[in-house]
Design a protein around this motif. Structure first.
Motif, PDB file in Angstrom:
ATOM      1  N   ASP A 450      -1.932   9.425   2.880  1.00  0.00           N
ATOM      2  CA  ASP A 450      -2.317   8.918   1.333  1.00  0.00           C
ATOM      3  C   ASP A 450      -1.824   7.561   1.195  1.00  0.00           C
ATOM      4  N   GLU A 451      -2.375   6.890   0.182  1.00  0.00           N
ATOM      5  CA  GLU A 451      -1.813   5.630  -0.505  1.00  0.00           C
ATOM      6  C   GLU A 451      -1.638   4.696   0.398  1.00  0.00           C
ATOM      7  N   TRP A 500      -3.833  14.052   3.910  1.00  0.00           N
ATOM      8  CA  TRP A 500      -4.342  14.125   2.362  1.00  0.00           C
ATOM      9  C   TRP A 500      -5.515  13.518   2.475  1.00  0.00           C
ATOM     10  N   TRP A 519      -6.114  15.956  -3.564  1.00  0.00           N
ATOM     11  CA  TRP A 519      -5.096  15.776  -4.332  1.00  0.00           C
ATOM     12  C   TRP A 519      -5.432  14.807  -5.571  1.00  0.00           C
ATOM     13  N   TYR A 544      -0.215  19.755  -9.261  1.00  0.00           N
ATOM     14  CA  TYR A 544       1.092  18.943  -9.130  1.00  0.00           C
ATOM     15  C   TYR A 544       2.138  19.431  -9.934  1.00  0.00           C
ATOM     16  N   TRP A 594       6.632  17.675  -5.786  1.00  0.00           N
ATOM     17  CA  TRP A 594       6.861  16.279  -5.596  1.00  0.00           C
ATOM     18  C   TRP A 594       8.295  16.054  -6.350  1.00  0.00           C
TER      19      TRP A 594
HETATM   20  C1  ACM Z   1      -0.140  12.072  -2.996  1.00  0.00           C
HETATM   21  O1  ACM Z   1       0.124  12.384  -4.080  1.00  0.00           O
HETATM   22  N1  ACM Z   1       0.350  10.794  -2.767  1.00  0.00           N
HETATM   23  C2  ACM Z   1      -0.495  12.836  -1.703  1.00  0.00           C
END
Ligand code: ACM
Length: 649
Positions: A450-451, A500, A519, A544, A594
């Motif tokens: 991810d990201e 992800w 997500w 989330y 998270w």
């Molecule tokens: C994510 O929330 N960066 C998977």
């Protein structure tokens, strides 16, 4: 007792949202209530919110910054006299503060000689508001007349029970097959952990109500319970099936015992049950905040009580590395810790003292073994190639020495991605994964993906050379190349690659032997399914669990994906609008925890519960009914026992 030199100095902060007349501003106040003037100092602070690169400051200047950690110094020669307050105004944060947990969580003084002192730090106020800050699991009272006679979450597939007997004090579980015995032992362990002192499992001579575990057909996680006045029979074909039957009985017992008038313990009839989805997961981020082995084990028990069957264990991120790797002791030696003057500064509200932690191989084995007894598969995640600031801080030789420019992740970590053009990266990753495959028997291994910033590796000569060799350009294509090599390694080792959703970008990884977690929105999960990927649905806006429960300031939690009340999370339908073909690619659902906003454990309890159970019921039950869920949700355990007062705030 001699007072510490900083005693009496405090930090508070206030958020003023933007108005028509003026932009938003964030103000910090350092007040000296001690007896001595304070000079030659600066402050360090962190919380989820980040001071922007281009922030204009009044009253001080930024002297150091990494992501959400920031140091601010007053003008040279500044003295903070006893009784005086130093006010700092910051004109730009990376995003507006929306909830009380967003601002500075901890602050500390740093003196010229490098010594530090933790400040008493108030949670951030909203200007003009003195609303009570909410924490602790939301109150869900059991109504006078619940819509169902028995208390079970997730609600079983078929419930046809009748009668009402005096609630037995506990269950005396007997079974002759090894599977049944193992499940009975696991259930005893589970209830002793979750409800110590309640004596849910007890022998017949202590009044235990007879429960016979009988092997039957069916399979997977299915079970049936037949009630008679003096005993119940649980029929299942697997250990998980027996365990889930016992969990259902245990829930019925607790509901009837704690709410005698509202629920009953039946004397006749049958419950037949099997899950709607095979993957009912929960992701836990232990990088942003460390949870000790005992906390993780207790959390596993909660997952089992919700009939959740996957723990997606997020063991690495920019902020920390959490698992012992023999080949690279630097990882846990350096990257599992933060503190003033260390490789990693005190991020996300950590203090100046060294803090953090990691799991030894023995810890991991114990967690995995306990999870297995509770029917839970532990899927480890090492987040790559992005979110690797901590890893690269511990192993800087994995960087391209020729890279001479800066890129930043969305969380504002500089150059935080493993470089697909550096060949030694693959050897290091395979060594790490190789050790982890020994520790984690799961079929699945999650590699992150991810990201990665779009401008990652742009100034890296070896990344450019790789792109030219492959005939591709851009970070997404390079990342796909990196991930495909990891996937090939995992496949060769008999594992299925998890990632992800961004693992579908830039050409993507192979659809066989993988699953992806959607997500970024509900829509992206469907797109993954349409593209032929096996999908676990976990959209930020609904699943989330770090997002706040509502838009109110006095709720805790993050806001970048919006907010979601327990009801909204419950009502979210993961496959709404999906075609039959797309539905074939649904693997299941997953809650994602998270840890950035989990500033204290009462925040964890508010954010995670009962929304975790809402997602569990979506993954398990075909028949969903929010009124029923709300009537039963208050019976479900939370992790730390923090609950808001009856009646709410
Ligand atoms: C994510 O929330 N960066 C998977």
């Amino acid at each position: 007792m001699v007072a510490d030199w900083y005693e009496g100095v405090s930090l508070s902060s206030e958020w003023q949202p933007a108005t028509e007349a003026a932009g938003a501003s964030y103000r910090l106040f350092v007040t000296n209530r001690g007896p001595a003037p304070l000079a030659g100092f600066r402050i360090g602070f962190s919380g989820p919110a980040r001071v922007s690169d281009n922030a204009a400051l009044v009253g001080g200047s930024v002297v150091a910054r990494l992501s959400n950690y920031c140091e601010i110094a007053p003008a040279a020669g500044f003295v903070l006299a006893p009784g005086a307050t130093w006010a700092i105004e910051i004109k730009a944060l990376d995003y507006p503060i929306r909830h009380w947990t967003d601002g500075a969580v901890t602050g500390f003084l740093i003196l010229a000689d490098g010594s530090t002192g933790a400040l008493r730090t108030e949670p951030t106020r909203l200007a003009g508001s003195d609303a009570v800050r909410r924490k602790g699991t939301m109150h869900f009272p059991v109504p006078e007349h619940p819509p169902v006679p028995v208390s079970v979450i997730p609600w079983p597939r078929h419930v046809a029970v009748s009668g009402r007997r005096t609630v037995p004090p506990g269950l005396a579980i007997g079974g002759t097959s090894p599977l049944a015995e193992a499940a009975a032992d696991a259930f005893a362990l589970l209830t002793a952990r979750l409800f110590p002192g309640e004596g849910i499992v007890r022998p017949a001579h202590q009044g235990g109500y007879r429960v016979d575990l009988v092997s039957g057909t069916g399979g997977g996680e299915a079970y049936a319970i037949d009630f008679a006045p003096d005993h119940a029979t649980v029929t299942a074909a697997t250990e998980a099936g027996f365990l889930y039957g016992l969990v259902t009985l245990g829930q019925i017992l607790r509901g009837a015992r704690l709410h005698l008038r509202q629920f009953s313990f039946p004397t006749a009839g049958r419950i037949e049950d099997a899950p709607r989805m095979g993957w009912r997961g929960c992701h836990l981020d232990v990088a942003r905040r460390f949870y000790g082995r005992d906390e993780v084990e207790h959390f596993l028990a909660i997952l089992a009580w919700n009939k959740l069957n996957v723990l997606h264990w997020h063991l690495s991120d920019d902020e920390a590395w959490r698992v012992e790797i023999d080949a690279y002791p630097q990882l846990t030696g350096r990257a599992a810790w933060s503190g003033h003057g260390l490789t990693l500064p005190p991020l996300l509200g950590a203090g100046p003292e060294r803090s953090g932690g990691y799991y030894t191989r023995q810890d991991v084995r114990a967690v995995v073994a306990l999870a297995a007894r509770f029917g839970i598969d532990v899927v480890p995640e090492i987040d790559m190639p992005g979110h690797c600031y901590a890893l690269l801080a511990a192993l800087p030789a994995l960087r391209d020495p020729g890279e001479n420019g800066l890129y930043h992740s969305i969380q504002s970590f500089p150059n935080n991605c493993l470089n697909p053009g550096v060949e030694t990266v693959y050897g290091a990753v395979e060594t790490i994964l190789g050790e982890m495959l020994e520790l984690f028997p799961s079929r699945y291994f999650h590699v992150g993906a991810d990201e990665v910033p779009e401008d990652a590796w742009q100034t890296s000569p070896v990344a450019r050379a790789l792109g030219e060799r492959l005939g591709v350009s851009g970070a997404a294509a390079l990342q796909a190349h990196f991930l495909r090599r990891l996937q090939a390694f995992l496949t060769a080792n008999g594992r299925v690659t998890g990632a992800w959703e961004e693992a579908s970008h830039g050409g993507g990884i192979d659809r066989d032997n993988c699953y992806l977690v959607g997500w970024r929105s509900a829509a992206t999960s469907r797109e993954l399914a349409a593209a032929g990927y096996s999908v676990v649905v976990a959209p930020g806006e609904a699943y989330y669990l770090d997002m706040a429960n509502s838009a109110d300031w006095h709720e805790c939690g993050a806001a970048w994906a919006g907010f979601s009340s327990p009801e909204a999370t419950y009502r979210f339908e993961p496959t709404a609008g999906w075609s039959a073909v797309e539905e074939q690619h649904l693997r299941g659902v997953q809650a994602c925890i998270w840890s950035e906003p989990m500033t204290d454990r009462a925040v964890f309890d508010r954010l995670v519960f009962p929304r975790l159970s809402a997602i569990a019921e979506t993954g398990w039950s075909r028949d969903r009914d929010y009124a029923r869920f709300a009537a039963l949700a208050g019976l479900m355990p939370n992790l730390y026992g923090q609950r808001e007062p009856a009646g709410g705030h």
